[in-house]
Design an enzyme around this catalytic site. Sequence first.
Site, PDB file in Angstrom:
ATOM      1  N   ASN A   9      13.903  -0.012   7.063  1.00 36.46           N
ATOM      2  CA  ASN A   9      13.119  -1.081   6.445  1.00 36.46           C
ATOM      3  C   ASN A   9      13.857  -1.480   5.174  1.00 36.46           C
ATOM      4  O   ASN A   9      13.786  -0.781   4.169  1.00 36.46           O
ATOM      5  CB  ASN A   9      11.704  -0.557   6.143  1.00 36.46           C
ATOM      6  CG  ASN A   9      10.888  -1.545   5.323  1.00 36.46           C
ATOM      7  OD1 ASN A   9      11.259  -2.715   5.184  1.00 36.46           O
ATOM      8  ND2 ASN A   9       9.768  -1.074   4.777  1.00 36.46           N
ATOM      9  N   HIS A  93       2.457  -2.519   6.221  1.00 37.03           N
ATOM     10  CA  HIS A  93       3.154  -1.656   5.261  1.00 37.03           C
ATOM     11  C   HIS A  93       2.318  -1.560   3.987  1.00 37.03           C
ATOM     12  O   HIS A  93       1.692  -2.538   3.576  1.00 37.03           O
ATOM     13  CB  HIS A  93       4.543  -2.211   4.955  1.00 37.03           C
ATOM     14  CG  HIS A  93       5.371  -1.240   4.178  1.00 37.03           C
ATOM     15  ND1 HIS A  93       5.223  -1.066   2.821  1.00 37.03           N
ATOM     16  CD2 HIS A  93       6.319  -0.357   4.568  1.00 37.03           C
ATOM     17  CE1 HIS A  93       6.048  -0.118   2.415  1.00 37.03           C
ATOM     18  NE2 HIS A  93       6.726   0.329   3.452  1.00 37.03           N
ATOM     19  N   GLU A 165       2.818   6.762   6.791  1.00 35.02           N
ATOM     20  CA  GLU A 165       3.543   6.687   5.522  1.00 35.02           C
ATOM     21  C   GLU A 165       2.580   6.957   4.365  1.00 35.02           C
ATOM     22  O   GLU A 165       1.879   6.045   3.907  1.00 35.02           O
ATOM     23  CB  GLU A 165       4.140   5.280   5.339  1.00 35.02           C
ATOM     24  CG  GLU A 165       5.184   4.931   6.383  1.00 35.02           C
ATOM     25  CD  GLU A 165       6.221   3.967   5.815  1.00 35.02           C
ATOM     26  OE1 GLU A 165       7.409   4.286   5.915  1.00 35.02           O
ATOM     27  OE2 GLU A 165       5.854   2.933   5.236  1.00 35.02           O
ATOM     28  N   GLY A 171       9.248   5.829  -1.696  1.00 38.66           N
ATOM     29  CA  GLY A 171      10.077   5.465  -2.839  1.00 38.66           C
ATOM     30  C   GLY A 171      10.000   6.437  -4.005  1.00 38.66           C
ATOM     31  O   GLY A 171      10.466   6.126  -5.096  1.00 38.66           O
TER      32      GLY A 171
END
Length: 261
Positions: A9, A93, A165, A171
Amino acid sequence: MRRKLVVGNWKMNGDLVRNRELLRTLSARVPDDVDCAVCVPFPYLAQAREHLSGASIALGAQDVCEFAEGAYTGEVSAAMLADFGCRYTIVGHSERRSMFGDDSTRVGRKALAAMRAGLVPILCVGESLEEHSAGRTEAVLRGQLDAVAEIVGASSLSRLVIAYEPVWAIGTGQAASPAQVQGVLSFVRGWLADRTSEAGDVRILYGGSVKPESAGPLFGLPDSDGGLIGAASLIAAQFLGICEAASVATQDNVRQFEGLK
Ligand code: PGA
């Protein structure tokens, strides 16, 4: 046996020059016993398609409009993505949920629009740190999954890829532990099994700070079918290292399977 799937991604990163380098390196070197895909920003779909033609890497988008066609300024339809050779599109997302107002109903509509155009939606689900700390992970996921199931229908659930996720792992450099991930993936598999006889065919990925070093243990889990990769998908050596870990996990699975026969 489900084939492992590793999806990059890219988020809002890249330019023509860097993309060309990255795509060239990946095309030449991805393992062939793993399904690989890259989800690139819309303007680069044509470039990526050209560089990936003949390579065993599929093309995907990062989002799609819930509507099929018409006066929706700034949006991109599923048919347009299919036109550019996309096989996948990410929907739901957490960055879209938290920053762009995508609630689970809209996410369900996006998944349905993608399926209608022949694309495979990669449905992201995951809990925030606060929800995680409050022990609400399964309740949050159930809510996100139920909303989508209501819109696409139980008989279409097997056409999804589901990516777990946890928002707190995206991140941050801090992937969830394999034990945590397996617990959640098996919950998702159970949720599917309550609704479809094809639960065993659905690929469930993990995403959130996956790196080549952490990929092996995460991909070897019984309910894990690969990963959705953000930052590490922008660096050829890292993405290839992660694909390689998926290949090794595949070979381990094959050996276990043969041993059971
Ligand atoms: P990350 O992103 O690998 O950079 O944590 C994953 C994602 O957001 O899909």
